[in-house]
Design an enzyme around this catalytic site. Structure first.
Site, PDB file in Angstrom:
ATOM      1  N   ASP A  24       3.120  92.075  18.412  1.00 47.99           N
ATOM      2  CA  ASP A  24       1.882  91.378  18.075  1.00 47.99           C
ATOM      3  C   ASP A  24       2.020  90.586  16.774  1.00 47.99           C
ATOM      4  O   ASP A  24       2.917  90.836  15.964  1.00 47.99           O
ATOM      5  CB  ASP A  24       0.739  92.379  17.908  1.00 47.99           C
ATOM      6  CG  ASP A  24       0.257  92.957  19.217  1.00 47.99           C
ATOM      7  OD1 ASP A  24       0.876  92.690  20.263  1.00 47.99           O
ATOM      8  OD2 ASP A  24      -0.750  93.699  19.187  1.00 47.99           O
ATOM      9  N   HIS A 169       5.047  95.055  15.931  1.00 47.41           N
ATOM     10  CA  HIS A 169       4.577  93.801  15.347  1.00 47.41           C
ATOM     11  C   HIS A 169       5.779  93.001  14.860  1.00 47.41           C
ATOM     12  O   HIS A 169       6.801  93.577  14.475  1.00 47.41           O
ATOM     13  CB  HIS A 169       3.607  94.080  14.190  1.00 47.41           C
ATOM     14  CG  HIS A 169       2.344  94.743  14.639  1.00 47.41           C
ATOM     15  ND1 HIS A 169       2.294  96.089  14.971  1.00 47.41           N
ATOM     16  CD2 HIS A 169       1.087  94.257  14.843  1.00 47.41           C
ATOM     17  CE1 HIS A 169       1.057  96.396  15.352  1.00 47.41           C
ATOM     18  NE2 HIS A 169       0.313  95.307  15.272  1.00 47.41           N
TER      19      HIS A 169
END
Length: 210
Positions: A24, A169
């Site tokens: 992400d 992430h």
């Protein structure tokens, strides 16, 4: 129907078990390129849930994701809590992000991950009405908190199972993910996990088809 509810065929004992790495908050110029280099070195294709404002800043990194065979998906324009936003704001967050991704790589995402996993029935209904499938996760690395590589591995490896969706992430304070990723891939492959992109895992198209 939530794509995670779709039934998958049973695995034979010697078949690899499929899992999906997802990242992400990118792209950025610090950690995303390092992660892409690691994935390329190991021949692993992954899925990136991208923030529209970051795509606007770093379009060439998005282009590299697609060129390397990764899936790119929608993660809102600037990462708000969408359950606190108006319907018009939610629409803007999703559509503006898909617009910039499509302008950059010629692909319009169908897959969406709400920031923070913040979702309720009202938001879910609106997201689906806009033509998106919602993708969450079941294995959380908690890498956003700045923890070390070994701590990330201890969060990810024990709960790993067939059809897991791993949340990492590729922007922010995530040096731990860069450190952990090679070992994670090596261990997962050694115990017969096969990395696939999220659309393959869920059996749903990654992009809109005109």
């Amino acid at each position: 129907m939530d794509p995670r509810m779709q039934k998958q065929p049973p695995f034979l004992p010697n078949e690899p078990k499929r899992i999906a790495l997802t990242f992400d908050d990118g792209p950025d110029l610090q950690y995303t390129p390092e992660i892409l280099e690691i994935l390329d070195a190991y021949g692993v294709q992954s899925s990136f849930f991208c923030i529209g404002s970051q795509v606007q800043k770093f379009p060439n990194v998005l282009r590299r994701m697609v060129r390397d065979g990764h899936v790119v998906a929608n993660h809102s324009w600037d990462h708000p809590y969408l359950t606190k936003e108006s319907k018009s704001s939610v629409r803007m967050q999703l559509e503006q992000t898909s617009d910039i991704i499509e302008e950059t790589v010629g692909l319009r995402p169908r897959l969406f991950r709400p920031p923070y996993g913040d979702i309720n029935e009202t938001l879910s209904t609106q997201v689906h009405s806009l033509g998106y499938d919602i993708v969450l996760w079941d294995v959380d690395s908690v890498d956003w908190s700045g923890i070390s590589g070994p701590s990330i591995l201890s969060n990810v490896l024990p709960p790993l199972k067939a059809d897991s969706i791993l949340l990492h992430h590729c922007a922010g304070n995530v040096s731990g993910t860069v450190d952990a990723l090679p070992y994670l891939i090596e261990v997962a492959k050694a115990i017969r996990y096969q990395f696939v992109t999220i659309d393959v895992l869920l059996g749903t198209p990654a992009y809109c088809i005109e």
